[in-house]
Design an enzyme around this catalytic site. Structure first.
Site, PDB file in Angstrom:
ATOM      1  N   ASP A   7       0.883  -1.171  -0.094  1.00  0.00           N
ATOM      2  CA  ASP A   7      -0.139  -0.087   0.089  1.00  0.00           C
ATOM      3  C   ASP A   7       0.862   1.217   0.031  1.00  0.00           C
ATOM      4  O   ASP A   7       2.002   1.259   0.483  1.00  0.00           O
ATOM      5  CB  ASP A   7      -0.943  -0.125   1.281  1.00  0.00           C
ATOM      6  N   GLU A   9       0.645   5.815   0.333  1.00  0.00           N
ATOM      7  CA  GLU A   9      -0.052   7.069   0.694  1.00  0.00           C
ATOM      8  C   GLU A   9       0.785   8.337  -0.189  1.00  0.00           C
ATOM      9  O   GLU A   9       2.001   7.840  -0.333  1.00  0.00           O
ATOM     10  CB  GLU A   9       0.065   7.465   2.047  1.00  0.00           C
ATOM     11  N   ASP A  52      -7.122  17.460   1.102  1.00  0.00           N
ATOM     12  CA  ASP A  52      -7.670  16.589   0.992  1.00  0.00           C
ATOM     13  C   ASP A  52      -6.958  15.173   1.310  1.00  0.00           C
ATOM     14  O   ASP A  52      -7.812  14.362   2.178  1.00  0.00           O
ATOM     15  CB  ASP A  52      -8.738  16.502  -0.279  1.00  0.00           C
ATOM     16  N   HIS A  57      -5.034  10.581   5.101  1.00  0.00           N
ATOM     17  CA  HIS A  57      -3.821   9.746   5.819  1.00  0.00           C
ATOM     18  C   HIS A  57      -3.184  10.368   7.079  1.00  0.00           C
ATOM     19  O   HIS A  57      -2.472   9.922   7.596  1.00  0.00           O
ATOM     20  CB  HIS A  57      -2.953   9.415   4.662  1.00  0.00           C
ATOM     21  N   HIS A 152      -5.904   6.501   7.483  1.00  0.00           N
ATOM     22  CA  HIS A 152      -5.602   5.599   6.307  1.00  0.00           C
ATOM     23  C   HIS A 152      -4.237   5.376   6.258  1.00  0.00           C
ATOM     24  O   HIS A 152      -3.589   5.857   5.418  1.00  0.00           O
ATOM     25  CB  HIS A 152      -6.324   6.221   5.264  1.00  0.00           C
ATOM     26  N   ASP A 157      -3.184  -0.495   6.688  1.00  0.00           N
ATOM     27  CA  ASP A 157      -4.076  -1.012   5.486  1.00  0.00           C
ATOM     28  C   ASP A 157      -3.172  -2.392   5.097  1.00  0.00           C
ATOM     29  O   ASP A 157      -3.990  -3.245   4.719  1.00  0.00           O
ATOM     30  CB  ASP A 157      -3.936  -0.117   4.593  1.00  0.00           C
TER      31      ASP A 157
END
Length: 240
Positions: A7, A9, A52, A57, A152, A157
Site C-alpha cells: 500500500d 500514501e 484532502d 492519511h 488511512h 492497511d
C-alpha cells in the site's frame, strides 16, 4: 510464490499532475503465511500535500521534513518487491504512482520487476457485485477487527488487506497443482486434486418451520391457489 501485500500514501490522486508517494508499506507472505519481513518507508515529496489527501492519511509536510527523498530509498524498495506477486487494493492507483516514481529514475516499471499484480478490489467486485468493496467494507464483511485503524495509514492497511486477501482466497489451499505426469492428468500438464470438506447441514428449528409455513400461506393467498413451492415440497405421486 513470494507475495508482497502493498500500500502507498500520496500527496494527491494523480501522478500525471506531479503528485508523489510519501509512504510505502509492504508485508511479505510466503505459502499464505506472513513471514514477519516488511518494509515501511516515509519519503519527502518535494512538493505540497493536497489538504484532502492529508485529511485521509494524516501525514503532514512538517512530519516529512527530515525524511529521505524517493531516490534515496528506491533501491531498497525495488529489491523488496522484485520477483514477487504484489497484492494491492485498487492496484492501478498504487502501480501508477510507483511507475511514475520509477520512470523519473530510469527504473523498469512494476510489470517488469514483479511476477504478477493482483488487485483485491477487482476480486471483490467480481465476488460481491453491486456491493461496497472498500477495504473498510470488506473488513466488516469478513468480521476483521479494524479498531486500531483511525487514519488511512499504509502499514495498517497492509495488515488488514493481508487478512482480507486470505479470506477471499481461503479455498486455494485445497488446490494442489503438480507439473509432472500422473493419474488424473487433464491434458494441460497439470494434475488437479480437490479436497472437499463435508458440508454442515443444520436442521431448521420449530420457529423457522412455522415462519416458513406462514410465508407459504401468504404466497397461496397472493396467487389465489397453491404456490409453486408447495408442489416442490410435496411432489405429485408418479403415475403407474
Amino acid at each position: 510464490m513470494r507475495q508482497i501485500i502493498l500500500d502507498t500514501e500520496t500527496t494527491g490522486l494523480e501522478p500525471s499532475q506531479g503528485h508523489r508517494i510519501i509512504e510505502f508499506a509492504g508485508l511479505e507472505m510466503v505459502d499464505r503465511k506472513l513471514t514477519g519481513r516488511h518494509l515501511h518507508l516515509y519519503m519527502h515529496p518535494e512538493r505540497e500535500i493536497d489538504p484532502d489527501a492529508e485529511r485521509v492519511h494524516g501525514i503532514s509536510l512538517d512530519f516529512l521534513a527530515d525524511k529521505p527523498k524517493f531516490h534515496a530509498v528506491a533501491d531498497e524498495l525495488v529489491e523488496f518487491i522484485s520477483g514477487a506477486e504484489l497484492i494491492i487494493h485498487n492496484a492501478p492507483f498504487d502501480v501508477g504512482f510507483l511507475n511514475a516514481e520509477f520512470s523519473r529514475l530510469g527504473i523498469a516499471p512494476v510489470d517488469k520487476l514483479c511476477a504478477l499484480v493482483t488487485d483485491t478490489l477487482r476480486m471483490a467486485r467480481d465476488t460481491f457485485p453491486g456491493k461496497r468493496n472498500s477495504l473498510d467494507a470488506l473488513c466488516d464483511r469478513f468480521e476483521i477487527d479494524r479498531s486500531n485503524r483511525t487514519l488511512h495509514g499504509a502499514l495498517i492497511d497492509c495488515e488488514l488487506l493481508a487478512e482480507v486477501y486470505l479470506w477471499m482466497t481461503r479455498g486455494q489451499e485445497s488446490l494442489m497443482m503438480d507439473a509432472g505426469p500422473g493419474e488424473g492428468e487433464s491434458g494441460t500438464g497439470l494434475n488437479l486434486a480437490f479436497e472437499r470438506k463435508p458440508l454442515m447441514v443444520l436442521a431448521p428449528t420449530a420457529e423457522e418451520l412455522a415462519a416458513h409455513q406462514e410465508y407459504l400461506d401468504l404466497l397461496d393467498k397472493t396467487v389465489k391457489g397453491s404456490c409453486l413451492w408447495r408442489s416442490i415440497e410435496s411432489p405429485a405421486p408418479a403415475q403407474s
